[in-house]
Design a protein around this motif. Structure first.
Motif, PDB file in Angstrom:
ATOM      1  N   ARG A  26      -8.272 -11.010  -0.985  1.00  0.00           N
ATOM      2  CA  ARG A  26      -9.017 -10.116  -1.868  1.00  0.00           C
ATOM      3  C   ARG A  26      -9.166  -8.761  -1.178  1.00  0.00           C
ATOM      4  NH1 ARG A  26     -14.234  -8.454  -2.361  1.00  0.00           N
ATOM      5  NH2 ARG A  26     -14.833  -9.807  -0.609  1.00  0.00           N
ATOM      6  N   VAL A  27      -8.612  -7.733  -1.795  1.00  0.00           N
ATOM      7  CA  VAL A  27      -8.735  -6.375  -1.275  1.00  0.00           C
ATOM      8  C   VAL A  27     -10.030  -5.786  -1.822  1.00  0.00           C
ATOM      9  CG1 VAL A  27      -7.706  -4.078  -1.171  1.00  0.00           C
ATOM     10  CG2 VAL A  27      -6.241  -6.119  -1.097  1.00  0.00           C
ATOM     11  N   SER A  28     -10.971  -5.515  -0.945  1.00  0.00           N
ATOM     12  CA  SER A  28     -12.286  -5.020  -1.376  1.00  0.00           C
ATOM     13  C   SER A  28     -12.371  -3.504  -1.411  1.00  0.00           C
ATOM     14  CB  SER A  28     -13.373  -5.562  -0.442  1.00  0.00           C
ATOM     15  OG  SER A  28     -13.129  -5.156   0.902  1.00  0.00           O
ATOM     16  N   ARG A  29     -11.559  -2.849  -0.593  1.00  0.00           N
ATOM     17  CA  ARG A  29     -11.697  -1.389  -0.525  1.00  0.00           C
ATOM     18  C   ARG A  29     -10.440  -0.775   0.076  1.00  0.00           C
ATOM     19  NH1 ARG A  29     -16.981   1.492   2.231  1.00  0.00           N
ATOM     20  NH2 ARG A  29     -16.657   3.610   1.426  1.00  0.00           N
ATOM     21  N   VAL A  30     -10.078   0.401  -0.446  1.00  0.00           N
ATOM     22  CA  VAL A  30      -8.957   1.171   0.086  1.00  0.00           C
ATOM     23  C   VAL A  30      -9.432   2.608   0.245  1.00  0.00           C
ATOM     24  CG1 VAL A  30      -6.595   1.950  -0.262  1.00  0.00           C
ATOM     25  CG2 VAL A  30      -7.281  -0.324  -1.045  1.00  0.00           C
ATOM     26  N   GLU A  31      -9.224   3.183   1.407  1.00  0.00           N
ATOM     27  CA  GLU A  31      -9.666   4.551   1.688  1.00  0.00           C
ATOM     28  C   GLU A  31      -8.496   5.381   2.216  1.00  0.00           C
ATOM     29  OE1 GLU A  31     -12.456   6.005   1.097  1.00  0.00           O
ATOM     30  OE2 GLU A  31     -13.653   4.267   0.487  1.00  0.00           O
ATOM     31  N   LEU A  32      -8.433   6.619   1.744  1.00  0.00           N
ATOM     32  CA  LEU A  32      -7.482   7.578   2.298  1.00  0.00           C
ATOM     33  C   LEU A  32      -8.157   8.282   3.465  1.00  0.00           C
ATOM     34  CD1 LEU A  32      -5.946   9.138  -0.937  1.00  0.00           C
ATOM     35  CD2 LEU A  32      -5.166   7.160   0.380  1.00  0.00           C
ATOM     36  N   LYS A  33      -7.727   7.981   4.657  1.00  0.00           N
ATOM     37  CA  LYS A  33      -8.393   8.530   5.842  1.00  0.00           C
ATOM     38  C   LYS A  33      -8.078   9.999   6.035  1.00  0.00           C
ATOM     39  CE  LYS A  33      -7.059   6.975   9.832  1.00  0.00           C
ATOM     40  NZ  LYS A  33      -6.868   6.076  10.992  1.00  0.00           N
ATOM     41  N   THR A  89       0.831  -1.208   0.000  1.00  0.00           N
ATOM     42  CA  THR A  89       0.000   0.000   0.000  1.00  0.00           C
ATOM     43  C   THR A  89       0.859   1.250   0.000  1.00  0.00           C
ATOM     44  OG1 THR A  89      -1.767  -1.175   1.179  1.00  0.00           O
ATOM     45  CG2 THR A  89      -1.816   1.237   1.238  1.00  0.00           C
ATOM     46  N   THR A  90       1.889   1.259   0.834  1.00  0.00           N
ATOM     47  CA  THR A  90       2.775   2.426   0.899  1.00  0.00           C
ATOM     48  C   THR A  90       3.474   2.670  -0.435  1.00  0.00           C
ATOM     49  OG1 THR A  90       3.148   2.015   3.260  1.00  0.00           O
ATOM     50  CG2 THR A  90       4.726   3.429   2.110  1.00  0.00           C
ATOM     51  N   THR A  91       3.985   1.613  -1.037  1.00  0.00           N
ATOM     52  CA  THR A  91       4.690   1.762  -2.314  1.00  0.00           C
ATOM     53  C   THR A  91       3.760   2.244  -3.421  1.00  0.00           C
ATOM     54  OG1 THR A  91       6.177  -0.038  -1.655  1.00  0.00           O
ATOM     55  CG2 THR A  91       6.131   0.572  -3.980  1.00  0.00           C
ATOM     56  N   THR A  92       2.594   1.618  -3.501  1.00  0.00           N
ATOM     57  CA  THR A  92       1.633   2.014  -4.538  1.00  0.00           C
ATOM     58  C   THR A  92       1.151   3.439  -4.320  1.00  0.00           C
ATOM     59  OG1 THR A  92       0.935  -0.304  -4.640  1.00  0.00           O
ATOM     60  CG2 THR A  92      -0.473   1.329  -5.710  1.00  0.00           C
ATOM     61  N   LEU A  93       0.950   3.819  -3.062  1.00  0.00           N
ATOM     62  CA  LEU A  93       0.482   5.166  -2.761  1.00  0.00           C
ATOM     63  C   LEU A  93       1.506   6.209  -3.194  1.00  0.00           C
ATOM     64  CD1 LEU A  93      -1.751   6.849  -1.369  1.00  0.00           C
ATOM     65  CD2 LEU A  93      -0.472   6.607   0.764  1.00  0.00           C
ATOM     66  N   ARG A  94       2.762   5.952  -2.974  1.00  0.00           N
ATOM     67  CA  ARG A  94       3.806   6.892  -3.390  1.00  0.00           C
ATOM     68  C   ARG A  94       3.887   6.987  -4.912  1.00  0.00           C
ATOM     69  NH1 ARG A  94       8.496   5.195   1.030  1.00  0.00           N
ATOM     70  NH2 ARG A  94       7.513   6.260   2.827  1.00  0.00           N
ATOM     71  N   ASN A  95       3.666   5.884  -5.599  1.00  0.00           N
ATOM     72  CA  ASN A  95       3.699   5.932  -7.059  1.00  0.00           C
ATOM     73  C   ASN A  95       2.513   6.720  -7.620  1.00  0.00           C
ATOM     74  OD1 ASN A  95       6.033   4.393  -7.140  1.00  0.00           O
ATOM     75  ND2 ASN A  95       4.917   2.445  -7.261  1.00  0.00           N
ATOM     76  N   VAL A  96       1.348   6.537  -7.014  1.00  0.00           N
ATOM     77  CA  VAL A  96       0.150   7.204  -7.529  1.00  0.00           C
ATOM     78  C   VAL A  96       0.169   8.693  -7.204  1.00  0.00           C
ATOM     79  CG1 VAL A  96      -2.363   7.315  -7.375  1.00  0.00           C
ATOM     80  CG2 VAL A  96      -1.226   5.091  -7.464  1.00  0.00           C
ATOM     81  N   LEU A 101      -5.325   2.384  -6.093  1.00  0.00           N
ATOM     82  CA  LEU A 101      -4.738   1.561  -5.029  1.00  0.00           C
ATOM     83  C   LEU A 101      -5.426   0.206  -4.937  1.00  0.00           C
ATOM     84  CD1 LEU A 101      -4.198   4.156  -2.141  1.00  0.00           C
ATOM     85  CD2 LEU A 101      -2.451   3.032  -3.501  1.00  0.00           C
ATOM     86  N   ARG A 102      -6.738   0.206  -4.990  1.00  0.00           N
ATOM     87  CA  ARG A 102      -7.466  -1.064  -4.885  1.00  0.00           C
ATOM     88  C   ARG A 102      -7.115  -1.989  -6.050  1.00  0.00           C
ATOM     89  NH1 ARG A 102     -11.551  -3.536  -7.093  1.00  0.00           N
ATOM     90  NH2 ARG A 102     -12.879  -4.950  -5.874  1.00  0.00           N
ATOM     91  N   GLY A 103      -7.040  -1.432  -7.275  1.00  0.00           N
ATOM     92  CA  GLY A 103      -6.711  -2.278  -8.423  1.00  0.00           C
ATOM     93  C   GLY A 103      -5.343  -2.926  -8.302  1.00  0.00           C
ATOM     94  N   VAL A 104      -4.346  -2.128  -7.895  1.00  0.00           N
ATOM     95  CA  VAL A 104      -2.986  -2.671  -7.768  1.00  0.00           C
ATOM     96  C   VAL A 104      -2.906  -3.681  -6.626  1.00  0.00           C
ATOM     97  CG1 VAL A 104      -0.589  -2.066  -7.265  1.00  0.00           C
ATOM     98  CG2 VAL A 104      -1.944  -0.611  -8.776  1.00  0.00           C
TER      99      VAL A 104
END
Length: 308
Positions: free
Chosen positions: A160-167, A119-126, A146-149
């Protein structure tokens, strides 16, 4: 005999304890929404579903149960650099669920830590490809990427990742102060515009009301003037008709004319009274009338010469 009986009792007690331990290790109950991995002699044997199951003691080993319910993991804030070289702190929340207990056990050592790092790596890329304003206003887009990756990467782990939220997305304090000033200026500008629009609308409505009032007043005055003129015309017509119907003689008209003259001098503002030229004719008319009357009466009265 007593010594042999005591020894036999001890053996029976030990045997009973052994049997109880074997039964406890053989019978296992898996709760609902849980799954267990059974290894036989150190090798994967089967996956236990919820319910009662029997194991071979000292041969089968049941690994810690896995929770099949959807889990929520909140990761600590991570510093991320945006495209315009600003460091923002982002808190993420990931919702995931174990779909394959065997893969979650043997394909990854610690799936929670793996999800956090991914999550951290993908978040920095996005977020690294977005500026601060886009990062603050594109949460849905970031969540979807984030959810797709994560879902693609964790599929082989049986997750299975169902949801990702930026709090939360927290920019630097200096940027926050600048944003607050900008928002305050924008609110002041909108308030000034609304006030000006309100004043303009009020002036327009006031002018429109005054115009309508002036129009109505003018129409009322015109109607009143028309009615007064009609009334005066009707009054004059009636007087004219009455005069002609009465057939006044010259003496009556002269007398009425003399009665009307004093009304011309009425009022405190009249300091000069102009005698009309028709007064002489009126006086002549009255004098003639009076003279005519005296002449008619003179023959009947004896004169002074006749008396002599």
């Amino acid at each position: 005999m007593s010594g042999n009986g005591f020894g036999l009792t001890i053996v029976l007690v030990v045997l009973a304890i052994f049997v109880i331990v074997v039964l406890l290790r053989s019978v296992r109950i898996v709760p609902q929404a849980r799954a267990g991995i059974v290894e036989r002699l150190g090798k994967y044997n089967r996956t236990l579903n919820p319910g009662l199951t029997l194991l071979i003691p000292f041969v089968d080993r049941l690994l810690p149960l896995l929770d099949l319910r959807e889990q929520v993991v909140s990761f600590p804030p991570q510093p991320v650099i945006t495209e315009d070289n600003l460091v923002v702190s982002i808190d993420t929340v990931v919702y995931f669920q174990i779909t394959e207990p065997r893969a979650a056990t043997y394909e990854i050592a610690n799936y929670i830590q793996a999800v956090e790092q991914l999550t951290t790596t993908t978040l920095r890329n996005v977020v690294g490809g977005l500026n601060l304003e886009e990062a603050l206003t594109s949460r849905d887009q970031i969540n979807g990427q984030l959810r797709g990756v994560l879902d693609e990467a964790t599929g082989k782990w049986g997750i299975r990742v169902s949801r990702v939220e930026l709090k939360a997305i927290d920019p630097p304090l200096s940027i926050q102060d600048s944003m607050e000033k900008q928002m305050r200026a924008e609110r002041d500008r909108r308030a000034a515009i609304l006030t000006a629009e309100g004043t303009k609308q009020s002036d327009i409505l006031t002018a429109e009301g005054e115009r309508q009032a002036a129009i109505l007043k003018a129409e009322g005055d015109a109607q009143a003037s028309i009615l007064r003129a009609d009334g005066e015309a009707q009054a004059i017509q009636k007087v004219f008709d009455a005069i002609h119907a009465g057939r006044p003689d010259q003496e009556l008209l002269a007398y009425q004319y003399l009665q009307t003259l004093p009304k011309l001098a009425e009022g405190t503002s009249n300091t000069l009274w102009v005698i009309p030229s028709e007064l002489t004719e009126a006086l002549k008319g009255i004098g003639g009338a009076l003279g005519g009357t005296g002449a008619d009466k003179s023959p009947t009265a004896p004169g002074p010469t006749e008396g002599i």
